[in-house]
Design an enzyme around this catalytic site. Sequence first.
Site, short mmCIF file in Angstrom:
data_model
loop_
_atom_site.label_atom_id
_atom_site.label_comp_id
_atom_site.label_asym_id
_atom_site.label_seq_id
_atom_site.Cartn_x
_atom_site.Cartn_y
_atom_site.Cartn_z
N LYS A 15 0.83 -1.22 0.00
CA LYS A 15 0.00 0.00 0.00
C LYS A 15 0.86 1.27 0.00
O LYS A 15 0.61 2.19 -0.76
CB LYS A 15 -0.91 0.04 1.24
CG LYS A 15 -2.01 -0.98 1.25
CD LYS A 15 -3.01 -0.69 2.39
CE LYS A 15 -2.37 -0.64 3.76
NZ LYS A 15 -1.79 -1.92 4.22
N ARG A 90 -9.07 1.44 9.32
CA ARG A 90 -8.66 0.09 9.70
C ARG A 90 -9.70 -0.60 10.58
O ARG A 90 -9.53 -1.76 10.93
CB ARG A 90 -7.34 0.16 10.49
CG ARG A 90 -6.08 -0.13 9.68
CD ARG A 90 -4.92 0.17 10.61
NE ARG A 90 -3.71 -0.53 10.34
CZ ARG A 90 -2.67 0.01 9.69
NH1 ARG A 90 -2.76 1.20 9.15
NH2 ARG A 90 -1.54 -0.67 9.59
N ARG A 129 11.41 -6.47 4.67
CA ARG A 129 11.34 -5.03 4.96
C ARG A 129 12.01 -4.74 6.31
O ARG A 129 12.65 -3.70 6.47
CB ARG A 129 9.87 -4.58 4.98
CG ARG A 129 9.73 -3.07 5.16
CD ARG A 129 8.32 -2.61 4.90
NE ARG A 129 7.43 -2.83 6.02
CZ ARG A 129 6.12 -2.60 5.99
NH1 ARG A 129 5.55 -2.18 4.89
NH2 ARG A 129 5.38 -2.81 7.05
N ARG A 135 12.37 -1.02 10.53
CA ARG A 135 11.22 -0.48 11.24
C ARG A 135 11.04 -1.22 12.55
O ARG A 135 11.02 -2.44 12.57
CB ARG A 135 9.95 -0.62 10.37
CG ARG A 135 9.48 0.68 9.80
CD ARG A 135 8.31 0.48 8.89
NE ARG A 135 7.12 0.01 9.59
CZ ARG A 135 5.90 0.06 9.06
NH1 ARG A 135 5.73 0.58 7.87
NH2 ARG A 135 4.86 -0.39 9.72
N ARG A 146 0.11 -7.77 14.08
CA ARG A 146 -0.47 -6.89 13.05
C ARG A 146 -1.31 -7.69 12.07
O ARG A 146 -2.36 -7.22 11.60
CB ARG A 146 0.64 -6.10 12.34
CG ARG A 146 1.00 -4.85 13.11
CD ARG A 146 2.37 -4.33 12.80
NE ARG A 146 2.51 -3.92 11.42
CZ ARG A 146 3.66 -3.99 10.74
NH1 ARG A 146 4.73 -4.48 11.33
NH2 ARG A 146 3.71 -3.58 9.52
P1 AMP Z 1 1.39 1.23 9.00
O1 AMP Z 1 2.55 2.08 8.68
O2 AMP Z 1 0.16 1.59 8.21
O3 AMP Z 1 1.70 -0.25 8.93
O4 AMP Z 1 1.00 1.53 10.54
C1 AMP Z 1 1.92 1.30 11.58
C2 AMP Z 1 1.19 1.30 12.93
O5 AMP Z 1 0.56 2.58 13.15
C3 AMP Z 1 0.05 0.29 13.06
O6 AMP Z 1 0.53 -1.01 13.41
C4 AMP Z 1 -0.78 0.94 14.17
O7 AMP Z 1 -0.19 0.77 15.43
C5 AMP Z 1 -0.68 2.42 13.81
N1 AMP Z 1 -1.77 2.80 12.87
C6 AMP Z 1 -1.63 3.17 11.55
N2 AMP Z 1 -2.81 3.46 10.99
C7 AMP Z 1 -3.75 3.24 11.96
C8 AMP Z 1 -5.17 3.33 12.00
N3 AMP Z 1 -5.88 3.68 10.92
N4 AMP Z 1 -5.78 3.04 13.17
C9 AMP Z 1 -5.09 2.70 14.26
N5 AMP Z 1 -3.75 2.56 14.30
C10 AMP Z 1 -3.08 2.83 13.16
#
Ligand code: AMP
Length: 193
Positions: A15, A90, A129, A135, A146
Amino acid sequence: MKTFVVLMGAPGAGKGTQAKRLESLLGLPQVATGDLFRANLKNQTELGKLARTYMDKGELVPNEVTIAMVRERLSQPDCESGAILDGFPRTLAQAEALDELLMEFGAKIAVVPFIHVNQDVLVGRLAKRAEIEGRADDNEDTIRTRMQVYESETAPLLNYYDNRGLLVKVNGEQSIDEVSADLTAVIRQEMIS
Ligand code: AMP
């Protein structure tokens, strides 16, 4: 016309990579909640400190906090013509909040492309990754959490959008260029219709 696109896909589906490419291909800003949280974390804001406790475990940051952050971001002038939403919504509560928010802006979701990648491929990509980007939330335990959170909280949104005729499945196991081409075609179709 405003074009708000919700990019769906499991962690590791691509994404982020695709949203960045679409930003230049379509001239719409990428709004990635994960990136917004990471920027807050880096700047040591209160929001960042709060988000960290959830992110480190691979859990979701509470809806109210996340929705308020998205509301603020989508209110900025560069989102006037629309945005590519990456990592939001989400949860069902977030999806409903997004509908309300867009209604306030006199807009609605144009299309929800779903980047589909099989589970075993996803796990391999996330591990890779972790090596490359380092990360903090790409370690084995967090990845598992996750994935579970995705299955229980986020995957049900596929039905939510499919029932409204907004979901379009794209094969995420093609090359990055091919996925971008498919996504661009799907979104352009909505921009002209
Ligand atoms: P991502 O970079 O999209 O994988 O997001 C990394 C982390 O940020 C996730 O594992 C959540 O802890 C938090 N996060 C990102 N987007 C959301 C969302 N829409 N709702 C809640 N937590 C989020």
